[in-house]
Design a protein around this motif. Structure first.
Motif, PDB file in Angstrom:
ATOM      1  N   HIS A  80     -10.343  13.977  -0.776  1.00  0.00           N
ATOM      2  CA  HIS A  80      -8.785  13.831  -0.769  1.00  0.00           C
ATOM      3  C   HIS A  80      -8.757  13.253  -2.066  1.00  0.00           C
ATOM      4  O   HIS A  80      -9.102  12.525  -2.661  1.00  0.00           O
ATOM      5  CB  HIS A  80      -8.603  12.565   0.216  1.00  0.00           C
ATOM      6  CG  HIS A  80      -7.291  12.239   0.513  1.00  0.00           C
ATOM      7  ND1 HIS A  80      -6.182  13.198   0.103  1.00  0.00           N
ATOM      8  CD2 HIS A  80      -6.472  11.222   0.894  1.00  0.00           C
ATOM      9  CE1 HIS A  80      -5.082  12.631   0.512  1.00  0.00           C
ATOM     10  NE2 HIS A  80      -5.102  11.266   0.972  1.00  0.00           N
ATOM     11  N   HIS A 137     -10.880   4.224   4.315  1.00  0.00           N
ATOM     12  CA  HIS A 137     -10.187   2.836   4.383  1.00  0.00           C
ATOM     13  C   HIS A 137     -10.789   2.161   5.601  1.00  0.00           C
ATOM     14  O   HIS A 137     -10.792   2.891   6.495  1.00  0.00           O
ATOM     15  CB  HIS A 137      -8.734   2.909   4.524  1.00  0.00           C
ATOM     16  CG  HIS A 137      -8.149   3.620   3.433  1.00  0.00           C
ATOM     17  ND1 HIS A 137      -7.961   3.131   2.084  1.00  0.00           N
ATOM     18  CD2 HIS A 137      -7.186   4.794   3.299  1.00  0.00           C
ATOM     19  CE1 HIS A 137      -7.220   3.714   1.617  1.00  0.00           C
ATOM     20  NE2 HIS A 137      -7.047   4.989   2.184  1.00  0.00           N
ATOM     21  N   ASP A 173      -5.635   6.974  -4.494  1.00  0.00           N
ATOM     22  CA  ASP A 173      -6.418   5.648  -4.293  1.00  0.00           C
ATOM     23  C   ASP A 173      -7.771   6.110  -3.872  1.00  0.00           C
ATOM     24  O   ASP A 173      -8.837   5.403  -4.040  1.00  0.00           O
ATOM     25  CB  ASP A 173      -5.681   4.982  -2.808  1.00  0.00           C
ATOM     26  CG  ASP A 173      -5.698   5.782  -2.003  1.00  0.00           C
ATOM     27  OD1 ASP A 173      -5.380   6.973  -2.132  1.00  0.00           O
ATOM     28  OD2 ASP A 173      -5.557   5.351  -0.619  1.00  0.00           O
ATOM     29  N   HIS A 174      -8.245   7.275  -4.058  1.00  0.00           N
ATOM     30  CA  HIS A 174      -9.479   7.946  -3.908  1.00  0.00           C
ATOM     31  C   HIS A 174     -10.111   8.629  -5.141  1.00  0.00           C
ATOM     32  O   HIS A 174     -11.242   9.165  -5.391  1.00  0.00           O
ATOM     33  CB  HIS A 174      -9.609   8.644  -2.552  1.00  0.00           C
ATOM     34  CG  HIS A 174      -9.040   8.103  -1.474  1.00  0.00           C
ATOM     35  ND1 HIS A 174      -9.639   6.831  -1.008  1.00  0.00           N
ATOM     36  CD2 HIS A 174      -8.063   8.325  -0.896  1.00  0.00           C
ATOM     37  CE1 HIS A 174      -8.868   6.527  -0.058  1.00  0.00           C
ATOM     38  NE2 HIS A 174      -7.868   7.527   0.163  1.00  0.00           N
ATOM     39  N   ASP A 220      -8.875  10.052   5.093  1.00  0.00           N
ATOM     40  CA  ASP A 220      -8.042   8.957   5.750  1.00  0.00           C
ATOM     41  C   ASP A 220      -7.940   8.706   7.004  1.00  0.00           C
ATOM     42  O   ASP A 220      -7.711   7.689   7.590  1.00  0.00           O
ATOM     43  CB  ASP A 220      -6.565   9.338   5.228  1.00  0.00           C
ATOM     44  CG  ASP A 220      -6.162   8.849   3.829  1.00  0.00           C
ATOM     45  OD1 ASP A 220      -6.959   8.253   3.132  1.00  0.00           O
ATOM     46  OD2 ASP A 220      -5.031   9.578   3.543  1.00  0.00           O
ATOM     47  N   HIS A 233      -4.511  13.515   5.176  1.00  0.00           N
ATOM     48  CA  HIS A 233      -3.242  13.533   5.443  1.00  0.00           C
ATOM     49  C   HIS A 233      -2.483  14.362   4.285  1.00  0.00           C
ATOM     50  O   HIS A 233      -1.286  14.595   4.341  1.00  0.00           O
ATOM     51  CB  HIS A 233      -2.990  11.932   4.869  1.00  0.00           C
ATOM     52  CG  HIS A 233      -2.032  11.327   4.183  1.00  0.00           C
ATOM     53  ND1 HIS A 233      -2.138  10.603   3.103  1.00  0.00           N
ATOM     54  CD2 HIS A 233      -0.544  11.763   4.156  1.00  0.00           C
ATOM     55  CE1 HIS A 233      -1.113  10.071   2.697  1.00  0.00           C
ATOM     56  NE2 HIS A 233      -0.177  10.917   3.212  1.00  0.00           N
ATOM     57  N   TYR A 240      -1.351   2.031  10.386  1.00  0.00           N
ATOM     58  CA  TYR A 240      -1.655   2.718   9.413  1.00  0.00           C
ATOM     59  C   TYR A 240      -1.335   4.189   9.784  1.00  0.00           C
ATOM     60  O   TYR A 240      -0.616   5.242   9.013  1.00  0.00           O
ATOM     61  CB  TYR A 240      -3.078   2.607   9.081  1.00  0.00           C
ATOM     62  CG  TYR A 240      -3.944   3.674   8.218  1.00  0.00           C
ATOM     63  CD1 TYR A 240      -3.723   3.142   6.712  1.00  0.00           C
ATOM     64  CD2 TYR A 240      -4.292   4.841   8.395  1.00  0.00           C
ATOM     65  CE1 TYR A 240      -4.499   4.193   5.864  1.00  0.00           C
ATOM     66  CE2 TYR A 240      -5.048   5.558   7.963  1.00  0.00           C
ATOM     67  CZ  TYR A 240      -4.933   5.323   6.387  1.00  0.00           C
ATOM     68  OH  TYR A 240      -5.368   6.402   5.523  1.00  0.00           O
ATOM     69  N   PHE A 290       0.840  -1.219   0.069  1.00  0.00           N
ATOM     70  CA  PHE A 290      -0.137   0.034   0.050  1.00  0.00           C
ATOM     71  C   PHE A 290       0.731   1.177  -0.068  1.00  0.00           C
ATOM     72  O   PHE A 290       1.751   1.255   0.581  1.00  0.00           O
ATOM     73  CB  PHE A 290      -1.149  -0.011   1.240  1.00  0.00           C
ATOM     74  CG  PHE A 290      -1.790   1.315   1.215  1.00  0.00           C
ATOM     75  CD1 PHE A 290      -2.990   1.482   0.263  1.00  0.00           C
ATOM     76  CD2 PHE A 290      -1.683   2.030   2.339  1.00  0.00           C
ATOM     77  CE1 PHE A 290      -3.579   2.657   0.348  1.00  0.00           C
ATOM     78  CE2 PHE A 290      -2.491   3.167   2.302  1.00  0.00           C
ATOM     79  CZ  PHE A 290      -3.574   3.452   1.260  1.00  0.00           C
ATOM     80  N   GLU A 291       0.581   2.119  -0.600  1.00  0.00           N
ATOM     81  CA  GLU A 291       1.339   3.443  -1.060  1.00  0.00           C
ATOM     82  C   GLU A 291       2.821   2.954  -1.183  1.00  0.00           C
ATOM     83  O   GLU A 291       3.858   3.831  -0.849  1.00  0.00           O
ATOM     84  CB  GLU A 291       1.135   4.385   0.309  1.00  0.00           C
ATOM     85  CG  GLU A 291       0.027   5.085   0.318  1.00  0.00           C
ATOM     86  CD  GLU A 291      -0.200   5.903   1.285  1.00  0.00           C
ATOM     87  OE1 GLU A 291       0.823   6.569   1.960  1.00  0.00           O
ATOM     88  OE2 GLU A 291      -1.333   6.796   1.354  1.00  0.00           O
ATOM     89  N   GLU A 337      -5.649  11.863  -2.981  1.00  0.00           N
ATOM     90  CA  GLU A 337      -4.577  11.090  -3.248  1.00  0.00           C
ATOM     91  C   GLU A 337      -5.174   9.776  -4.093  1.00  0.00           C
ATOM     92  O   GLU A 337      -6.626   9.824  -4.209  1.00  0.00           O
ATOM     93  CB  GLU A 337      -3.960  10.237  -1.896  1.00  0.00           C
ATOM     94  CG  GLU A 337      -2.660   9.552  -2.198  1.00  0.00           C
ATOM     95  CD  GLU A 337      -2.236   9.038  -1.003  1.00  0.00           C
ATOM     96  OE1 GLU A 337      -2.521   9.224   0.170  1.00  0.00           O
ATOM     97  OE2 GLU A 337      -0.909   8.410  -1.044  1.00  0.00           O
TER      98      GLU A 337
HETATM   99 FE1  FEO Z   1      -3.884   9.591   1.820  1.00  0.00          FE
HETATM  100 FE2  FEO Z   1      -6.008   6.911   1.391  1.00  0.00          FE
HETATM  101  O1  FEO Z   1      -5.118   8.266   0.764  1.00  0.00           O
END
Ligand code: FEO
Length: 385
Positions: free
Chosen positions: A76, A217, A80-81, A163, A144, A186, A20-21, A78
């Motif tokens: 957000h 998440h 993943d979203h 997040d 974040h 996390y 992840f990331e 990033e």
């Molecule tokens: Fe900071 Fe789930 O992305």
């Protein structure tokens, strides 16, 4: 899945992901959460990772049942979203995208200047009415990324927390360790650097009546909200959550490891909770997590190239980047000639707030002898106080 009569879950579970990331192991996969509020107006809340575009669009279509969304709220940016925003806009061009100005600037970079959807820029305290449900926006910079916002549905008393309050692990896997363990790993890996920002946003939401937290998440949290908020409060202030000793070590030929295991067993005999991590072999993110969880830390490593072993270097760098503070720290160094590890580690920790160094630091010259064991006994006693 229904969050309430009006709020539906349309997220996905990722079991293909390796890191992840790009760095965190996720043995139980990862969930990318997304929600729809069906009212007189329809708001979609965030998209998911691009690899799940078709599944997410199917989930969305099923919930819409032929209706068209009025809004896409972006909490957000990033990837993943956010990575399906452009596709969403192509399919639903009449929908207005709702987000912060900082997020719209990021969209320009991500999707190009030609991306020009209907926009609604929102800021702290703005309200979007959907009918019965109303979303109130709460800026959450650096939780974040700088563009992040939360939203609060005053009608359903649901906090959409981006997040924050997320955890590693897909939502279709039962997590035997409970919520806190992977949520803590996390938090300290991803958000931990920004404790001040987390504390600021917690202050803002403290006056809200929250029945449910919907993060981006991990599971939807709908009971014992004080427990989750309480942990976030502790973590954001860098307060130790539990009493205990985390030992982070590296060992080339097993001698430093022998010293660490000896110390750990002494500590256990003194009824001190202790966890030891081989930084070259164990999950470093978990070692970081435990360093923040406990109130005491022992760093044990070899002198290497006139400094310290690379995995310890990387571990301490992560602690420093994540504002490690307010803990008691002891050192063990190994070096057959010119041991330099303690001096190097102390220098690297210089500048961290409220770090208390223990008196009993230990130098091993290659092999653990009776003198080393006596010194380790003394260190164990000092750590146990
Ligand atoms: Fe900071 Fe789930 O992305």
């Amino acid at each position: 899945m229904n969050i309430s009569n009006d709020i539906k879950y349309i997220g996905v579970n990722d079991h293909k992901i390796d890191l992840f990331e790009g760095q965190y192991i996720v043995p139980n996969g990862m969930a990318y959460n997304s929600y729809v509020i069906l009212d007189s107006k329809i708001a979609v809340l965030d998209t998911v990772d691009y690899d799940f575009k078709d599944e997410w669009l199917d989930n969305l279509a099923k919930v819409l049942q032929g209706r068209k969304p009025d809004y896409l709220v972006v909490h957000h940016m990033e990837c993943d979203h956010s990575s399906i925003i452009k596709e969403f806009n192509r399919l639903y061009p009449e929908a207005t995208i709702v987000s912060t100005m900082a997020a719209f600037n990021m969209m320009k970079n991500l999707f190009g200047a030609e991306f020009n959807p209907n926009k609604l820029v929102v800021k702290e305290g703005d309200i979007l009415s959907l009918g019965n449900n109303t979303l109130k926006f709460i800026q959450a910079p650096n939780v974040h990324w700088p563009e992040v916002m939360f939203s609060y549905d005053e009608y359903e008393k649901v906090l959409f927390s981006a997040d924050a309050f997320g955890k590693f692990g897909a939502n279709d896997v039962e997590d035997d360790e409970g919520w806190a363990c992977e949520a803590r790993r996390y938090y300290f890996g991803i958000v931990g650097r920004f404790g001040v920002n987390v504390a600021n946003v917690l202050k803002k939401v403290s006056s809200l009546d929250i029945k449910t937290i919907c993060p981006l998440h991990g599971p939807i949290l709908n009971d014992n909200i004080e427990y989750y908020v309480g942990l976030y409060d502790t973590w954001s202030k860098y307060e130790p959550e539990n009493k205990g000793v985390a030992i982070a070590y590296t060992s080339v030929y097993g001698n430093t490891k022998e010293a660490v295991l000896y110390l750990a067993s002494k500590l256990k005999s003194l009824n001190v909770e202790v966890e030891a991590f081989d930084l070259a072999r164990d999950d470093m993110a978990e070692a970081v997590e435990r360093a923040f969880e406990y109130d005491r830390l022992v760093l044990a490593t070899t002198t290497y190239n006139g400094g310290i072993f690379p995995f310890m270097d990387s571990f301490i760098n992560t602690l420093v980047e994540h504002n490690y503070q307010n803990r008691r720290v002891a050192f063990i160094e190994n070096g057959m000639w010119g041991p330099m590890a303690i001096k190097t580690m102390k220098l690297k920790l210089e500048g961290l707030k409220d770090i208390t160094y223990l008196d009993s630091n230990i130098t091993i010259k290659g092999h653990v002898n009776d003198d080393s064991k006596l010194a380790l006994d003394k260190l164990a006693e000092e750590l146990a106080k």
